[in-house]
Design an enzyme around this catalytic site. Structure first.
Site, short mmCIF file in Angstrom:
data_model
loop_
_atom_site.label_atom_id
_atom_site.label_comp_id
_atom_site.label_asym_id
_atom_site.label_seq_id
_atom_site.Cartn_x
_atom_site.Cartn_y
_atom_site.Cartn_z
N TYR A 195 7.56 1.14 3.84
CA TYR A 195 8.95 1.24 3.38
C TYR A 195 9.41 2.68 3.22
O TYR A 195 10.60 2.96 3.20
CB TYR A 195 9.14 0.49 2.06
CG TYR A 195 8.99 -1.02 2.17
CD1 TYR A 195 8.88 -1.64 3.41
CD2 TYR A 195 8.96 -1.82 1.04
CE1 TYR A 195 8.72 -3.01 3.51
CE2 TYR A 195 8.81 -3.20 1.13
CZ TYR A 195 8.70 -3.78 2.37
OH TYR A 195 8.55 -5.14 2.46
N ASP A 242 5.96 -12.80 -3.78
CA ASP A 242 6.97 -13.87 -3.80
C ASP A 242 6.34 -15.22 -3.50
O ASP A 242 6.69 -16.23 -4.12
CB ASP A 242 8.08 -13.59 -2.77
CG ASP A 242 9.21 -12.77 -3.37
OD1 ASP A 242 9.03 -12.24 -4.49
OD2 ASP A 242 10.27 -12.64 -2.72
N ASP A 269 4.96 -7.26 -1.14
CA ASP A 269 6.32 -7.78 -1.23
C ASP A 269 6.31 -9.27 -0.88
O ASP A 269 6.88 -10.11 -1.59
CB ASP A 269 7.19 -6.99 -0.23
CG ASP A 269 8.67 -7.24 -0.43
OD1 ASP A 269 9.03 -7.99 -1.35
OD2 ASP A 269 9.47 -6.69 0.34
N LYS A 272 -5.21 -5.28 6.30
CA LYS A 272 -5.30 -5.74 7.69
C LYS A 272 -6.23 -4.77 8.42
O LYS A 272 -5.88 -4.20 9.46
CB LYS A 272 -3.87 -5.77 8.28
CG LYS A 272 -3.76 -6.45 9.62
CD LYS A 272 -3.92 -7.95 9.57
CE LYS A 272 -3.86 -8.55 10.97
NZ LYS A 272 -4.32 -9.94 11.03
N ASP A 274 -3.32 -12.12 6.60
CA ASP A 274 -2.95 -13.42 7.16
C ASP A 274 -3.76 -14.53 6.49
O ASP A 274 -3.23 -15.58 6.11
CB ASP A 274 -3.12 -13.44 8.69
CG ASP A 274 -4.39 -12.75 9.16
OD1 ASP A 274 -5.04 -12.05 8.36
OD2 ASP A 274 -4.76 -12.93 10.33
#
Ligand code: NAD
Length: 361
Positions: A143, A254, A250, A194, A226
């Protein structure tokens, strides 16, 4: 001698002032029980600040926050300010606070309360007992990484570019927050990355593994993102504390939050360097659709105040007391509209606050 904490209060917009009133009343009620006291100072943030000063985060608000022991925020935003240019929108207050307080760690608990299991979209046997804390890196990663932008090459082909980058320092400081948080919980930490594809994740994994030598009491594992997404839905009870970068966090925070099914119940904490003030706020927004009607659920705000005590002020016993009071009112069948269930008693925001005070008395 009793300890006094200076707390900056940012009620913000919409239901913010209503739920903040309950949060403050609860803090006032528990203070004498733990020989602590609070000096509260309220400041403008978000739309309320725009109306009053023309800016979503006035300089006085930021400096009050910087000189406080902790910041308790309710929520900012609303349709009224949606047409303003993006740098003047209420949500800029949140970015300004993150930057101005150096808040690089976001802590998002997802705990299933036994009384609210049926609010989850997953089966009871999958979610019963889930108690996860997601520690997300908040100020680095893709980001913020540079270079970034949309570029046109000599052939006229446009390319969008973002850079996922973490320095050792950035991984180490979020890693430390996560190990310390895991220590206050069940002592089990899963680092999500990852590393099978991304070099940035290989560095992440190296540093977290190295740090684990300093925390022999915390059991560390690693998981690819994943697989983590799949495992969160398949068997969420396997997780205690999760640490991950900005982008993965992020999404996963959620997803984890939604296991609980009730947005009015979810608190969060954002932390900076040790000894600096943290920011504690509900996950939900300002709910303009129900603002000013005494319909809001104040429990996420109250649980944010508990997080402030636990992670911001190191007053874990006082945090336990507040969380126990929340459980007690839910056990007694008291509910706001958003979490109402058959056979329960529906209360407004104020009455829920009074029920909490009675439980704390
Ligand atoms: P929201 O979280 O405010 O509301 C979503 C839905 O959940 C609404 O139906 C609302 O009534 C309900 N809800 C939320 N909190 C509740 C509570 N405590 N009790 C009962 N019901 C509750 O999200 P939104 O509608 O997308 O956004 C509204 C405004 O809030 C927007 O301006 C948005 O930008 C802002 N927002 C602010 C924050 C923040 O301050 N951290 C976070 C998200 C959204």
């Amino acid at each position: 001698m009793s300890k006094n904490y200076k707390i900056a209060l940012l009620p913000g917009d919409g239901i913010g002032p209503e739920i903040m009133q309950v949060g403050v009343a609860v803090l006032r009620a528990i203070a004498p029980q733990f020989e602590i006291s609070f000096s509260f100072e309220t400041a403008l943030a978000g739309g309320a600040a725009i109306d009053e000063t023309g800016h979503p985060l006035p300089a006085e608000t930021l400096s009050l926050c910087q000189s406080s022991d902790a910041v308790l925020l309710a929520a900012v935003g609303g349709n009224k300010w949606d047409t303003l240019p993006s740098e003047l929108r209420p949500e800029q207050a949140l970015l300004g606070l993150r930057g101005g307080l150096g808040l690089f760690a976001n802590l998002r608990p997802a705990k299933i309360l036994p009384q609210l299991i049926d609010a989850s979209s997953l089966k009871r046997e999958i979610v019963e007992g889930v108690d996860i804390l997601v520690v997300r890196e908040l100020t680095g990663g893709i980001y913020f990484g540079k270079p970034k932008g949309i570029f046109t090459d000599e052939q006229g082909v446009r390319r969008g570019l973002n850079t996922m980058v973490y320095s050792e320092m950035e991984v180490d400081r979020i890693g430390r927050v996560a190990f310390e948080a895991a220590r206050k919980r069940k002592g089990v930490l899963c680092s999500v990355d990852k590393a099978n594809v991304l070099e940035v994740s290989q560095l992440w994994r190296d540093r977290i593994t190295k740090m684990s030598q300093e925390y022999p009491d915390v059991t560390l594992s690693h998981m690819y993102v994943d697989n983590a997404a799949m495992q969160l839905l398949r068997w969420p009870k396997q997780f205690d504390t999760i640490v991950t970068g900005n982008l993965f966090g992020d999404i996963l925070s959620d997803a984890a939050a939604m296991l609980t099914g009730s947005i009015g119940m979810l608190p969060s904490a954002s932390l900076g360097e040790p000894g600096k003030p943290g920011l504690f706020e509900p996950v939900h927004g300002s709910a303009p659709d129900i603002a000013g009607r005494d319909l809001a659920n104040p429990l996420a705000q109250v649980l944010s105040a508990a997080m402030m005590l636990r992670y911001g002020l190191n007053e874990g016993a006082a945090a336990d007391r507040i969380e126990a009071a929340v459980m007690q009112v839910l056990d007694a069948g008291k509910r706001t509209g958003d979490i109402m269930a058959p056979g329960c008693e529906q209360l407004g925001c104020k009455a829920m606050g009074e029920a909490l005070l009675a439980a704390l008395a």
